[in-house]
Design an enzyme around this catalytic site. Structure first.
Site, PDB file in Angstrom:
ATOM      1  N   ASP A  67      -6.408   3.315   7.009  1.00  0.00           N
ATOM      2  CA  ASP A  67      -5.490   2.276   6.524  1.00  0.00           C
ATOM      3  C   ASP A  67      -4.995   1.371   7.640  1.00  0.00           C
ATOM      4  O   ASP A  67      -5.211   1.653   8.824  1.00  0.00           O
ATOM      5  CB  ASP A  67      -4.303   2.915   5.776  1.00  0.00           C
ATOM      6  CG  ASP A  67      -3.750   4.149   6.489  1.00  0.00           C
ATOM      7  OD1 ASP A  67      -3.948   4.280   7.722  1.00  0.00           O
ATOM      8  OD2 ASP A  67      -3.122   4.982   5.829  1.00  0.00           O
ATOM      9  N   ASN A 136       5.616  12.981   0.465  1.00  0.00           N
ATOM     10  CA  ASN A 136       5.520  12.680  -0.966  1.00  0.00           C
ATOM     11  C   ASN A 136       4.103  12.886  -1.508  1.00  0.00           C
ATOM     12  O   ASN A 136       3.799  12.512  -2.632  1.00  0.00           O
ATOM     13  CB  ASN A 136       5.987  11.249  -1.256  1.00  0.00           C
ATOM     14  CG  ASN A 136       5.086  10.191  -0.618  1.00  0.00           C
ATOM     15  OD1 ASN A 136       4.097  10.518   0.036  1.00  0.00           O
ATOM     16  ND2 ASN A 136       5.430   8.931  -0.805  1.00  0.00           N
ATOM     17  N   HIS A 138       1.288  11.597  -0.227  1.00  0.00           N
ATOM     18  CA  HIS A 138       0.294  10.541  -0.024  1.00  0.00           C
ATOM     19  C   HIS A 138      -0.787  10.986   0.953  1.00  0.00           C
ATOM     20  O   HIS A 138      -0.548  11.769   1.858  1.00  0.00           O
ATOM     21  CB  HIS A 138       0.938   9.194   0.354  1.00  0.00           C
ATOM     22  CG  HIS A 138       1.487   9.085   1.740  1.00  0.00           C
ATOM     23  ND1 HIS A 138       2.552   8.268   2.053  1.00  0.00           N
ATOM     24  CD2 HIS A 138       1.119   9.663   2.915  1.00  0.00           C
ATOM     25  CE1 HIS A 138       2.790   8.357   3.348  1.00  0.00           C
ATOM     26  NE2 HIS A 138       1.955   9.193   3.888  1.00  0.00           N
ATOM     27  N   GLU A 143       0.068   6.116  -2.306  1.00  0.00           N
ATOM     28  CA  GLU A 143       1.371   6.631  -2.704  1.00  0.00           C
ATOM     29  C   GLU A 143       1.293   7.250  -4.107  1.00  0.00           C
ATOM     30  O   GLU A 143       0.335   7.006  -4.846  1.00  0.00           O
ATOM     31  CB  GLU A 143       2.392   5.477  -2.705  1.00  0.00           C
ATOM     32  CG  GLU A 143       2.556   4.782  -1.349  1.00  0.00           C
ATOM     33  CD  GLU A 143       3.396   5.576  -0.336  1.00  0.00           C
ATOM     34  OE1 GLU A 143       3.432   6.813  -0.410  1.00  0.00           O
ATOM     35  OE2 GLU A 143       4.009   4.925   0.541  1.00  0.00           O
TER      36      GLU A 143
HETATM   37  P1  PGA Z   1       2.707  11.884  10.125  1.00  0.00           P
HETATM   38  O1  PGA Z   1       2.204  11.034   8.865  1.00  0.00           O
HETATM   39  O2  PGA Z   1       1.457  12.459  10.737  1.00  0.00           O
HETATM   40  O3  PGA Z   1       3.334  10.858  11.032  1.00  0.00           O
HETATM   41  O4  PGA Z   1       3.635  12.908   9.626  1.00  0.00           O
HETATM   42  C1  PGA Z   1       1.321  11.621   7.976  1.00  0.00           C
HETATM   43  C2  PGA Z   1       1.153  10.729   6.768  1.00  0.00           C
HETATM   44  O5  PGA Z   1       2.122  10.046   6.383  1.00  0.00           O
HETATM   45  O6  PGA Z   1       0.065  10.728   6.188  1.00  0.00           O
END
Ligand code: PGA
Length: 246
Positions: A67, A136, A138, A143
């Site tokens: 992304d 959450n 994702h 999302e």
């Molecule tokens: P993080 O993010 O590795 O910074 O916890 C993971 C994500 O949001 O997919």
């Protein structure tokens, strides 16, 4: 799903680095799906150490990132383009023409999404996709509520994701509201997936990934249907999960 439990973040990073290095050594022309965020940083550091000490080469490797924020120039410190070069690509021998991230400044974003998807197909698909997981649920920036049949697309980031990522910006208002992300379908097409998670704040998400009903309300639950997923996570992140392979 294979679950590898580690004692802590460092050991998670070591196991993950070892996993990827072996994949690259076994297939020097591998197509890797890359992730950003705090979780894979330790793994990337170890890939760099290994490249320096053991000379594992990335010259034949191709990468596709999951992304990119919409609206940030590539050279913005918070773009995922900057993250990937700073955190990994600047320090290994990858060919910059083999590196792909969605362009969050494309004039025609819809076309950019289609082209990204097309390019992944042209390369024959992703061999190994690295994933993190949001609290959450994702994966990539897909999302809750994202369609399971989604291809690369534009997503409006949730407040909780913007809040979580605001730690990298001076304040939450600077966190972009939209991003381009590989879709759930794109991710599920990867031949193999390795998902990393560390810390107690990911424990409930991992629990749902493994045990929740498969539903678009919790995107990572779709991984239950993928035939080749390895989760590498530390004890804190796996605290709700009992039987794991170590
Ligand atoms: P993080 O993010 O590795 O910074 O916890 C993971 C994500 O949001 O997919």
């Amino acid at each position: 799903m294979k679950i590898i439990e580690t004692n802590n973040y460092q050991e998670m990073s070591e196991k993950a680095a070892h996993f990827l290095i072996k994949k690259v050594q076994d297939n020097p022309a591998i197509i890797l799906g890359m992730a950003t965020g705090g979780t894979p940083e330790g793994m990337y550091r170890l890939l760099i150490d290994d490249h320096k000490n053991n000379h594992t080469s990335y010259q034949g490797v191709t990468t596709f990132n999951l992304d990119e924020y919409i609206g940030l120039p590539k050279d913005d410190a918070n773009s995922y383009y900057s993250y990937m070069w700073k955190t990994l690509f600047d320090h290994i021998d990858i060919n910059d023409e083999h590196v792909h991230l969605p362009n969050g400044l494309a004039t025609n974003i819809e076309e950019e999404c289609k082209n990204y998807e097309r390019l992944i197909k042209q390369y024959g698909g992703i061999d190994v996709q690295v994933l993190g997981i949001g609290e959450n649920g994702h994966i990539g920036f897909n999302e809750p509520g994202t369609a399971f049949d989604s291809h690369t697309h534009v997503i409006e980031l949730t407040d909780s994701t913007r809040e979580a990522n605001s730690r990298y910006f001076s304040n939450i208002y600077e966190v972009p509201k939209e991003a381009i992300t590989m879709g759930i379908h794109t991710i599920m097409q990867a031949k193999e997936i390795v998902l990393l998670a560390s810390g107690e704040r990911k424990a409930e998400a991992l629990n749902q990934l493994l045990h929740a009903e498969i539903s678009e309300a919790f995107p990572a639950s779709i991984l239950q249907k993928h035939s080749n997923v390895t989760i590498i996570a530390d004890r804190d992140a796996l605290k709700h999960i009992s039987h794991v392979t170590v």
